[in-house]
Write a protein that holds these residues in place. Structure first.
Motif, mmCIF file in Angstrom:
data_model
loop_
_atom_site.group_PDB
_atom_site.id
_atom_site.type_symbol
_atom_site.label_atom_id
_atom_site.label_comp_id
_atom_site.label_asym_id
_atom_site.label_seq_id
_atom_site.Cartn_x
_atom_site.Cartn_y
_atom_site.Cartn_z
ATOM 1 N N ASN A 185 0.856 -1.185 0.000
ATOM 2 C CA ASN A 185 0.000 0.000 0.000
ATOM 3 C C ASN A 185 0.896 1.240 0.000
ATOM 4 O OD1 ASN A 185 -2.158 1.724 0.141
ATOM 5 N ND2 ASN A 185 -2.479 1.463 2.338
ATOM 6 N N VAL A 186 1.049 1.857 -1.153
ATOM 7 C CA VAL A 186 1.912 3.027 -1.293
ATOM 8 C C VAL A 186 1.145 4.257 -0.809
ATOM 9 C CG1 VAL A 186 3.246 4.437 -2.884
ATOM 10 C CG2 VAL A 186 3.106 1.958 -3.231
ATOM 11 N N LEU A 187 1.703 4.913 0.231
ATOM 12 C CA LEU A 187 1.053 6.079 0.828
ATOM 13 C C LEU A 187 1.770 7.355 0.416
ATOM 14 C CD1 LEU A 187 0.644 4.619 4.431
ATOM 15 C CD2 LEU A 187 -1.048 4.607 2.598
ATOM 16 N N LYS A 188 1.131 8.459 0.739
ATOM 17 C CA LYS A 188 1.723 9.755 0.443
ATOM 18 C C LYS A 188 2.953 9.961 1.312
ATOM 19 C CE LYS A 188 0.587 14.674 0.079
ATOM 20 N NZ LYS A 188 -0.451 15.700 0.298
ATOM 21 N N SER A 189 4.002 10.475 0.737
ATOM 22 C CA SER A 189 5.271 10.637 1.445
ATOM 23 C C SER A 189 5.226 11.816 2.401
ATOM 24 C CB SER A 189 6.411 10.818 0.446
ATOM 25 O OG SER A 189 7.620 11.077 1.112
ATOM 26 N N ASP A 190 6.001 11.679 3.512
ATOM 27 C CA ASP A 190 6.136 12.766 4.474
ATOM 28 C C ASP A 190 7.364 13.625 4.191
ATOM 29 O OD1 ASP A 190 3.908 11.975 5.933
ATOM 30 O OD2 ASP A 190 5.052 10.534 7.101
ATOM 31 N N LEU A 191 7.952 13.445 3.013
ATOM 32 C CA LEU A 191 9.199 14.156 2.725
ATOM 33 C C LEU A 191 9.019 15.667 2.745
ATOM 34 C CD1 LEU A 191 10.787 11.971 -0.094
ATOM 35 C CD2 LEU A 191 11.477 12.158 2.292
ATOM 36 N N SER A 192 7.845 16.138 2.315
ATOM 37 C CA SER A 192 7.626 17.588 2.327
ATOM 38 C C SER A 192 7.645 18.120 3.759
ATOM 39 C CB SER A 192 6.288 17.924 1.654
ATOM 40 O OG SER A 192 5.220 17.237 2.300
ATOM 41 N N ILE A 193 7.006 17.380 4.673
ATOM 42 C CA ILE A 193 7.009 17.793 6.086
ATOM 43 C C ILE A 193 8.429 17.725 6.644
ATOM 44 C CG2 ILE A 193 6.094 17.272 8.374
ATOM 45 C CD1 ILE A 193 3.665 16.039 7.018
ATOM 46 N N ILE A 194 9.160 16.657 6.261
ATOM 47 C CA ILE A 194 10.531 16.497 6.743
ATOM 48 C C ILE A 194 11.409 17.640 6.249
ATOM 49 C CG2 ILE A 194 12.578 15.029 6.587
ATOM 50 C CD1 ILE A 194 10.694 12.631 6.515
ATOM 51 N N HIS A 195 11.272 17.970 4.968
ATOM 52 C CA HIS A 195 12.067 19.075 4.430
ATOM 53 C C HIS A 195 11.720 20.391 5.121
ATOM 54 C CE1 HIS A 195 14.017 16.686 1.495
ATOM 55 N NE2 HIS A 195 12.948 16.448 0.748
ATOM 56 N N LEU A 196 10.442 20.574 5.459
ATOM 57 C CA LEU A 196 10.037 21.786 6.168
ATOM 58 C C LEU A 196 10.695 21.841 7.545
ATOM 59 C CD1 LEU A 196 8.299 24.326 6.290
ATOM 60 C CD2 LEU A 196 6.416 22.910 7.167
ATOM 61 N N TRP A 197 10.695 20.679 8.251
ATOM 62 C CA TRP A 197 11.347 20.617 9.560
ATOM 63 C C TRP A 197 12.839 20.899 9.429
ATOM 64 C CZ3 TRP A 197 9.699 21.035 14.262
ATOM 65 C CH2 TRP A 197 8.406 20.632 14.592
ATOM 66 N N GLN A 198 13.461 20.318 8.401
ATOM 67 C CA GLN A 198 14.894 20.545 8.205
ATOM 68 C C GLN A 198 15.203 22.019 7.966
ATOM 69 O OE1 GLN A 198 15.691 17.813 5.016
ATOM 70 N NE2 GLN A 198 16.562 16.289 6.409
ATOM 71 N N ILE A 199 14.350 22.675 7.174
ATOM 72 C CA ILE A 199 14.561 24.107 6.906
ATOM 73 C C ILE A 199 14.403 24.924 8.184
ATOM 74 C CG2 ILE A 199 13.610 26.106 5.699
ATOM 75 C CD1 ILE A 199 12.876 24.176 3.397
ATOM 76 N N LEU A 200 13.365 24.588 8.984
ATOM 77 C CA LEU A 200 13.147 25.318 10.243
ATOM 78 C C LEU A 200 14.311 25.128 11.204
ATOM 79 C CD1 LEU A 200 9.336 24.613 10.857
ATOM 80 C CD2 LEU A 200 10.393 26.771 10.158
ATOM 81 N N ILE A 201 14.815 23.877 11.285
ATOM 82 C CA ILE A 201 15.952 23.602 12.180
ATOM 83 C C ILE A 201 17.194 24.339 11.719
ATOM 84 C CG2 ILE A 201 17.512 21.779 12.977
ATOM 85 C CD1 ILE A 201 15.086 19.899 12.980
ATOM 86 N N LEU A 202 17.423 24.338 10.396
ATOM 87 C CA LEU A 202 18.584 25.059 9.866
ATOM 88 C C LEU A 202 18.463 26.559 10.105
ATOM 89 C CD1 LEU A 202 19.224 23.182 6.492
ATOM 90 C CD2 LEU A 202 20.629 23.126 8.561
ATOM 91 N N LEU A 203 17.235 27.093 9.980
ATOM 92 C CA LEU A 203 17.030 28.516 10.238
ATOM 93 C C LEU A 203 17.298 28.860 11.700
ATOM 94 C CD1 LEU A 203 13.827 29.296 8.113
ATOM 95 C CD2 LEU A 203 16.192 30.003 7.647
ATOM 96 N N CYS A 204 16.982 27.892 12.587
ATOM 97 C CA CYS A 204 17.247 28.118 14.014
ATOM 98 C C CYS A 204 18.737 27.966 14.328
ATOM 99 C CB CYS A 204 16.440 27.142 14.864
ATOM 100 S SG CYS A 204 14.662 27.382 14.783
ATOM 101 N N LEU A 205 19.384 27.010 13.653
ATOM 102 C CA LEU A 205 20.801 26.765 13.925
ATOM 103 C C LEU A 205 21.705 27.804 13.276
ATOM 104 C CD1 LEU A 205 21.045 22.880 13.535
ATOM 105 C CD2 LEU A 205 21.118 24.200 15.650
ATOM 106 N N LEU A 206 21.272 28.367 12.137
ATOM 107 C CA LEU A 206 22.121 29.300 11.402
ATOM 108 C C LEU A 206 22.512 30.527 12.230
ATOM 109 C CD1 LEU A 206 23.460 29.622 8.642
ATOM 110 C CD2 LEU A 206 21.433 30.888 7.888
ATOM 111 N N PRO A 207 21.563 31.217 12.900
ATOM 112 C CA PRO A 207 21.977 32.368 13.733
ATOM 113 C C PRO A 207 22.933 31.957 14.855
ATOM 114 C CG PRO A 207 19.611 32.397 13.380
ATOM 115 C CD PRO A 207 20.101 31.079 12.894
ATOM 116 N N ILE A 208 22.693 30.771 15.430
ATOM 117 C CA ILE A 208 23.582 30.308 16.508
ATOM 118 C C ILE A 208 24.987 30.071 15.981
ATOM 119 C CG2 ILE A 208 23.965 28.459 18.183
ATOM 120 C CD1 ILE A 208 20.944 28.064 18.309
#
Length: 521
Positions: A185-208
């Motif tokens: 059963n092929v389901l919709k991927s969570d990659l978009s959510i994962i990429h969003l989380w990665q971008i948010l984490i990078l945005l938080c880590l970048l100033p630090i």
């Protein structure tokens, strides 16, 4: 004598899934004959002609009183061997043995261990699907024939959502075919959510990261210019650690103001007040300690999310609680360990403090002078406690109150004896040297008895620790070797029941063993 496949009766056939038709034609001088069919033997069997090549049991026997051919048909799965005894005109017997005939009509068994109800969910775009994960193939004659397994995996397009049928097919040596189907059963991927989380984490880590780089650069410049400049009398610069600590304290203050409204938290904070000022000099009260525990749980959760995003995965709902609980309890474990060390140092050094006080009494000093002498002669927690008592006495507190507070703080039975003795001596008078000598002797004997008891029960305690830790160690090792081994324990209702019963038995075992090993003094 021959069979329908054109093979001699003396030859051994490879496994076949077809019926074997054997025609025996006697010679012209044979007047009668009989034949026996032997099937599936386990031990060597002696017949009229001697011992057969393969162990067999008699399956059937037929007698023919003429010279006509016989049609022998073998239809069932098994290993067969024929023995024919002929009789000629003179009454002489001749024995003829056949080879081994193998009939295999049982198809191989394909087992999909890791897939309940032959269905699996797969999110497109993620890691490649492992078609042989948990798949075993066994045949009754050929054994393990996983290497003969073929699938239609290359024909499937798992980039499209929906159910795709993955067919497993295997053919044994006899030609039996076994087919099993797995629904993917092929389901919709969570990659978009994962990429969003990665971008948010990078945005938080970048100033630090930028802040750390700027801070390191300014530090290097400061070191280069320091030898050419004069240090100011009052330095207003704040270090990075102090800046982070200030932000942390602000968060604690805001969180504390919110938690003060909770009655439950206000009662719960009293459990942690014993750490404050003893093994914890960072927090002012138990409520700040609870705030730090909450922040630790949030930080561990953020770390878990970050690790999952690097693996292109999303935390499941049940996985969210694990890092929160671990982070929340981590400070508990640390401070409990430090508090036990603190109590252990107190108990070990208390006897030395009493010996120092008793010697000072023998030299004619007062109780206040004896307490001051303990602070100078000893180190560690016991010296800190006696320093606090000495300070309280200097500020005007009575001896009874100072020792009573000392007893309430550390809550050791021997200190209660010491406090009661000094209180009575202070009120009624008496021979303080004799009383302290008695206390010293009692504590020495008690400590000696504890050490002896510890040495006698040492091997038993080691066995208890090993038996308590062995199940956890084995679970970790097995999970590392085969990560899917324990999946059914928390994905099926029966597995959850078994897991719950196992945890209850394990926890009960630890409680009972600790109760048995605990000896009251």
């Amino acid at each position: 004598m021959h069979n329908s496949n054109g093979l001699s009766i003396d030859s051994s056939l490879t496994p076949t899934n077809q019926d074997i038709n054997i025609i025996f034609t006697p010679t012209s001088n044979v007047v009668s004959y009989k034949y026996r069919i032997f099937k599936n033997a386990n031990d060597n069997l002696t017949t009229a002609s001697g011992t057969l090549d393969n162990p067999t049991i008699i399956y059937s026997e037929y007698g023919i009183n003429n010279n006509l051919p016989s049609n022998i048909v073998l239809t069932e799965t098994g290993n067969y061997q024929l023995e024919i005894i002929t009789t000629d005109f003179n009454g002489n017997n001749q024995i003829i043995n056949s080879g081994i005939y193998v009939i295999d009509k049982e198809a191989p068994e394909i087992v999909l261990k890791n897939y309940n109800n032959h269905t699996v969910d797969y999110k497109k775009g993620e890691t490649e699907f492992d078609v042989l994960d948990g798949v075993t193939v066994f045949d009754n004659y050929d054994g393990d024939i996983l290497n003969k397994l073929v699938t239609n995996y290359d024909e499937l397009d798992l980039s499209k959502e929906g159910i795709h049928e993955l067919n497993y097919q295997v053919v044994d040596q006899a030609g039996n075919v076994s087919i099993k189907t797995l629904n993917i059963n092929v389901l919709k991927s969570d990659l978009s959510i994962i990429h969003l989380w990665q971008i948010l984490i990078l945005l938080c880590l970048l100033p630090i990261i930028i802040y750390i780089l700027i801070y390191n650069r300014s530090t290097r410049l400061e070191k280069r210019l320091t030898k050419y400049s004069v240090e100011p009398i009052k330095k207003n610069t704040v270090s990075l650690f102090d800046h982070v600590l200030t932000i942390y304290k602000k968060i604690i203050f805001n969180l504390k103001s919110i938690l003060l409204k909770s009655v439950f938290i206000s009662k719960h904070r009293k459990k942690f007040d014993k750490y404050v000022g003893i093994v914890d000099n960072f927090h002012k009260d138990g409520l700040e300690f609870i705030c730090s525990k909450i922040l630790a749980g949030a930080l561990v959760l953020i770390l878990a999310i970050f690790i999952k995003t690097l693996q292109f995965k999303v935390l499941a709902l049940e996985e969210v609680f694990i890092p929160i609980v671990l982070g929340y309890l981590s400070l508990n474990i640390y401070y409990i360990f430090r508090y036990k060390q603190y109590r252990s140092h107190l108990e070990n050094d208390l006897l030395q403090a009493i010996i120092v006080m008793n010697n000072s009494f023998k030299s004619g000093r007062s109780i206040t002078q004896a307490i001051e002498l303990v602070t100078k002669e000893l180190e560690g927690p016991i010296a800190d406690e006696f320093k606090l008592m000495h300070m309280q006495l200097q500020f005007g507190l009575s001896l009874d109150v100072a020792f009573s507070r000392f007893s309430e703080r550390i809550k050791i039975e021997e200190v209660n004896y010491l406090t009661a003795s000094l209180t009575i001596l202070n009120k009624t008078g008496g021979n303080i040297i004799k009383v302290f000598s008695s206390i010293e002797k009692t504590l020495f004997n008690k400590k000696k008895l504890k050490l002896e008891l510890k040495s006698l029960t040492g091997s038993s305690r080691i066995i208890m620790y090993l038996l308590s830790g062995l199940p956890i160690f084995l679970v970790v090792v097995i999970a590392m070797i085969n990560p899917n081994y324990f999946v059914s324990l928390y994905t099926t209702p029966i597995g959850l029941i078994i897991l719950l019963i196992s945890l209850i038995i394990y926890i009960s075992y630890i409680i009972v063993v600790r109760k048995i090993m605990k000896v009251g003094m």
